[in-house]
Write an enzyme that holds these catalytic residues in place. Structure first.
Site, PDB file in Angstrom:
ATOM      1  N   CYS A 168      24.006 -25.476  61.220  1.00  0.00           N
ATOM      2  CA  CYS A 168      23.717 -25.504  62.656  1.00  0.00           C
ATOM      3  C   CYS A 168      24.053 -24.155  63.310  1.00  0.00           C
ATOM      4  O   CYS A 168      23.366 -23.161  63.056  1.00  0.00           O
ATOM      5  CB  CYS A 168      24.425 -26.680  63.313  1.00  0.00           C
ATOM      6  N   HIS A 200      21.848 -31.083  59.968  1.00  0.00           N
ATOM      7  CA  HIS A 200      23.187 -31.487  59.526  1.00  0.00           C
ATOM      8  C   HIS A 200      23.096 -32.286  58.228  1.00  0.00           C
ATOM      9  O   HIS A 200      22.808 -33.484  58.249  1.00  0.00           O
ATOM     10  CB  HIS A 200      23.875 -32.320  60.610  1.00  0.00           C
ATOM     11  N   GLU A 211      25.459 -33.365  56.418  1.00  0.00           N
ATOM     12  CA  GLU A 211      26.489 -34.415  56.387  1.00  0.00           C
ATOM     13  C   GLU A 211      26.058 -35.633  57.190  1.00  0.00           C
ATOM     14  O   GLU A 211      26.653 -36.708  57.052  1.00  0.00           O
ATOM     15  CB  GLU A 211      27.813 -33.865  56.919  1.00  0.00           C
TER      16      GLU A 211
END
Length: 364
Positions: free
Chosen positions: A244, A329, A331
């Protein structure tokens, strides 16, 4: 119940019912389209300084708990929802949505016409707003709302924090990292040291890392121009992964420029194309800036990922160094975990190079 109002810099006023802390607040008004994961969204440090509008019409129906937070203390300025469930039901819940906002000292409004609000954001693009009990208030918003780097300073760690593991050592350069990033690294049995974003290359070198992860975070990437030489130097010395804001900072350290988006990408259903495999993945995203493609034509970095919807750049790789960056992202949380393999590639780069850049990263 107390009535509250969201007053926008356009002059529009939206009425709602006050929830959470009864304190006035102001910030940039943004929206997230995810259907679940309100707790993870509110606690994401990247929302620092922002009033978050949750588009899904019912929020709070499964309550809140202490282990799904993405930070110890949320940094968002306020929350806007269509309906806040006051009778949640979940075996894991510890408190309700509105009660937890109160504990965090975060104000919010429920029973707001969020469809209208999102339409206004899409129409006017960047909007500033104030949550107040006075519908006739005429707030004056400073430009910019916050001093350069203020938001990152607010959410980043103040000193190094170490987490044990038997695998490779990762230094996480913290601009406002999500807890899920750390959790995913620890699940791989990596040793992780989280350090403040202003940590010097000499201090990082003394920690003898095998790889560097540059985190997500709030605000304008241009605020961190003073860190571009350091980041470029890190990519010359170690395997590096940027997520990001970290992706933007890596690209800008190689000469690219960022730009403010019309209303950002915030949600859990953004499709991206991996040019290496030709596969399309659904990703979780939360950013209001991206990299200007016209600034990358002569860059050493090559585009690895693009956004299917708008063609924007979603990630880079370096053809001769173990450097990878992603705007999305991997994750997730909240959102799909399609791109969790990004962490596997980062670990493979550390294993291949032994923590150096002398070996070209082996493609999976």
């Amino acid at each position: 119940m107390t009535k509250g109002y969201l007053i926008l810099n356009t002059g529009d006023v939206l009425e709602g019912t006050w929830i959470g802390s009864e304190t006035y607040t102001e910030g940039e008004v943004v929206f997230n389209t995810s259907m679940t994961g309100y707790q993870e969204m509110i606690t994401d440090p990247s929302y620092a300084g922002q009033i978050v509008t949750l588009c899904y019409p019912l929020v709070g129906n499964y309550g809140m708990n202490s282990w799904d937070n993405e930070s110890k203390q949320p940094a968002c300025k306020g929350v806007i929802v269509g309906e806040a469930c006051e009778a949640p039901s979940n075996g894991k819940m510890e408190t309700g949505f509105s009660d937890q906002l109160l504990k965090w000292d975060i104000p919010g409004l429920a029973n707001v016409n969020t469809r209208k609000l999102v339409s206004l954001i899409r129409k006017h693009q960047t909007l500033k707003g104030k949550i107040t009990t006075d519908p006739h208030a005429t707030p004056e918003f400073p430009t910019p709302l916050y001093a350069p780097g203020q938001l990152v300073e607010q959410v980043a760690v103040k000193k190094p924090v170490s987490y044990l593991g038997k695998g490779k050592h990762v230094v996480l350069l913290d601009f406002g990292y999500k807890a899920s990033i750390l959790k995913d690294l620890l699940k791989q049995n990596l040793r992780v040291t989280v350090v403040p974003y202003h940590t010097s290359t000499m201090e990082i070198a003394a920690m003898k890392p095998d790889g560097i992860l540059i985190s997500n975070g709030p605000g304008d990437p241009e605020d961190h121009v003073m860190h571009f030489p350091k980041i470029k130097e890190l990519t010359d010395q170690y395997p590096v992964l940027g997520i990001c804001l970290g992706h933007q900072l890596i690209a800008m350290s190689y000469g690219a420029a960022s730009k403010k988006m019309a209303y950002g990408h915030r949600g859990g259903n953004h499709p991206i194309l991996d040019h290496e495999t030709g596969k399309v993945w659904i990703t979780s995203q939360n950013h209001g800036y991206d990299i200007d493609p016209s600034s990358c034509k002569d860059s050493e970095l090559h585009v690895r990922f693009t956004n299917i919807n708008d063609g924007g750049i979603e990630g880079f790789y370096h053809p001769e160094k173990p450097v990878l960056s992603v705007q999305f992202h991997p994750e997730a949380r909240p959102g799909p975990v399609d791109t969790a393999y990004i962490f596997d590639e980062f670990i493979e780069a550390m294993l291949c190079t032994g923590g150096k850049t002398s070996c070209q990263m082996q493609k999976a």
